[in-house]
Design an enzyme around this catalytic site. Structure first.
Site, PDB file in Angstrom:
ATOM      1  CG  ASP A   1      -5.700  -0.714   2.036  1.00 37.39           C
ATOM      2  OD1 ASP A   1      -6.148   0.604   1.005  1.00 37.39           O
ATOM      3  OD2 ASP A   1      -5.039  -1.374   1.409  1.00 37.39           O
TER       4      ASP A   1
ATOM      5  NE  ARG B   1      -9.925  -2.843  -2.787  1.00 36.44           N
ATOM      6  CZ  ARG B   1      -9.487  -3.952  -2.460  1.00 36.44           C
ATOM      7  NH1 ARG B   1      -8.172  -3.623  -1.931  1.00 36.44           N
ATOM      8  NH2 ARG B   1      -9.025  -5.198  -2.396  1.00 36.44           N
TER       9      ARG B   1
ATOM     10  CG  ASP C   1      -2.814  -3.740  -1.805  1.00 35.26           C
ATOM     11  OD1 ASP C   1      -3.529  -3.851  -2.249  1.00 35.26           O
ATOM     12  OD2 ASP C   1      -1.829  -4.650  -1.242  1.00 35.26           O
TER      13      ASP C   1
ATOM     14  CG  ASP D   1      -1.660  -1.171   1.389  1.00 34.02           C
ATOM     15  OD1 ASP D   1      -2.132  -1.286   0.263  1.00 34.02           O
ATOM     16  OD2 ASP D   1      -2.156  -1.592   1.759  1.00 34.02           O
TER      17      ASP D   1
END
Length: 407
Positions: free
Chosen positions: A43, A97, A39, A8
């Site tokens: 997050d 997302r 990725d 991330d």
């Protein structure tokens, strides 16, 4: 922050009381870039709670932001504690997302989403989302509680209000709202919603790279800017600013807002450390438009930086010209600002008409000074929603702009 592969870009793992503010996160999308090439940009996982994500610019990425990293029921007790707030963020040219959340709870308000090719928010595994006064423009699936069903677990809940869905945005898929989940215990802070009609303008102008003003050990400002002005200099715009004191000042990056972003146009070296007044100037020799807004990025020698206030500059007009600028915000509810500027001193009137040509407001009827930007407020509180027209006239010429009141 550019892409970090394969991890991330920014991961919040088992943390409490986190503030993520004024960052720009992106990688790239296009030919050869798949969902799993990189990725997440941001997050949040493993029970992280009391996390606020504000005034960030997230763009050009496939998997934007994930809250809760697994459907495994062994994680349910931990991740159900997650409490996340997203406000005044700009999501642009992403895929999915935006964000996707499992188990926990998220409060989102005054965010702007544009050109998203898959989905905005997905609430899954019993997660709760409260979404207020946000704008979804050209988002394939703005909100969904049912996109990722998991056997043995409930779908998510989305309680949404005051949002705008525009352009090619599709329909929401919300099978359960769960609005009764939100109370003083689950939302234990006060906040003020910006009118949804202003969100696009505010967020696009302010979100992105920047930090809070830094101060010295004794609370002093590293650089004290006492004035910052913009004025017309022929076809150019001259910026001038003064400082009273400076501490470790490397200099000033001059920025101009165009193409929906702040861009660097120059740099002026600072005085280092000084207790005397200093005068600085910068000449924008390529305005390319009638009106621009500017700011200074003051940079310390240790790399820390802060931003000045914003000023607006207007280039010179020919003797025959006067210009009526587009109102801001637009659409608006209930009020908006209308600006105009004239090339030479003259009598002008500024009037608002409704869609059938009836005059509804006289905003200005006086002599206007040359080169001065006049800002006049129009309050539509007593008028119905609809299209209106602002009209600037000097007796021989008129200029008209459409303005939209949306209640």
């Amino acid at each position: 922050m550019k892409y970090f592969y394969p991890n991330d870009a920014l991961s919040i793992d088992e943390c409490e009381n986190v503030w993520i503010d004024h960052n720009e996160l992106y990688s790239k999308i296009g030919a050869g870039i798949g969902v799993d090439t990189y990725d997440g940009l941001l997050d949040i996982k493993n029970g992280s709670r009391y996390v606020t994500v504000s005034w960030n610019y997230l763009h050009h990425h496939m998997k934007c932001s994930l809250i809760g990293h697994t459907d495994n029921t062994g994680q349910q007790t931990i991740d159900s504690q997650m409490r996340i707030t997203y406000h005044h963020n700009l999501f642009s040219n992403t895929d999915g997302r935006n964000p996707s959340i499992r188990y926990g709870a998220i409060h989102m308000f005054n965010n702007f989403f544009e050109d998203i090719t898959d989905y905005g928010i997905a609430a899954r595994d019993g997660a709760h989302a409260k979404i207020e006064n946000s704008v979804y423009h050209n988002v394939l699936l703005p909100m969904s509680t049912d996109k990722f069903p998991v056997s043995g677990l409930p779908n998510g809940y989305i309680c949404e209000s005051g949002n705008i869905f525009s352009g090619t945005s599709g329909a929401n898929v919300i099978s359960q709202t769960g609005c009764d989940f939100w109370d003083a215990a689950t939302l234990p802070y006060s906040y003020t919603l910006d009118p949804v009609e202003t969100v696009g303008s505010i967020v696009k102008l302010v979100a992105g790279i920047g930090i809070i003003t830094s101060v010295g050990e004794n609370g002093e400002l590293p650089v004290e800017i006492t004035s910052f002005t913009a004025s017309s200099n022929g076809k150019n715009i001259e910026l001038q600013w003064h400082t009273a004191t400076e501490t470790n000042n490397a200099g000033f990056e001059v920025q101009k807002y165009f193409n929906d972003r702040w861009e660097k146009i120059g740099f002026v070296e600072g005085a280092g450390t000084s207790n005397s007044e200093h005068h600085y100037s910068y000449n924008d020799t390529n305005p390319a438009s009638l009106s621009y807004v500017y700011r200074l990025k003051q940079i310390d020698r240790n790399g820390k930086f802060t931003y000045s206030s914003i000023v607006e500059g207007v280039t010179s007009l020919s003797d025959q010209d006067f210009v009526l600028l587009q109102n801001y915000p637009n659409p608006f509810n209930p009020s908006t600002m209308i600006q105009f500027v004239v090339a030479k001193k003259q009598s002008v009137t500024l009037t608002v008409y409704n869609a059938i040509g009836q005059k509804v407001a006289s905003l200005f009827s006086n002599v206007a000074e040359a080169g001065k930007i006049y800002s006049v407020k129009f309050n539509g509180q007593t008028f119905p929603s609809g299209m209106y027209f602002s009209v600037l006239e000097n007796g021989t010429k008129r200029s008209v702009k459409k303005i939209l009141l949306m209640k």
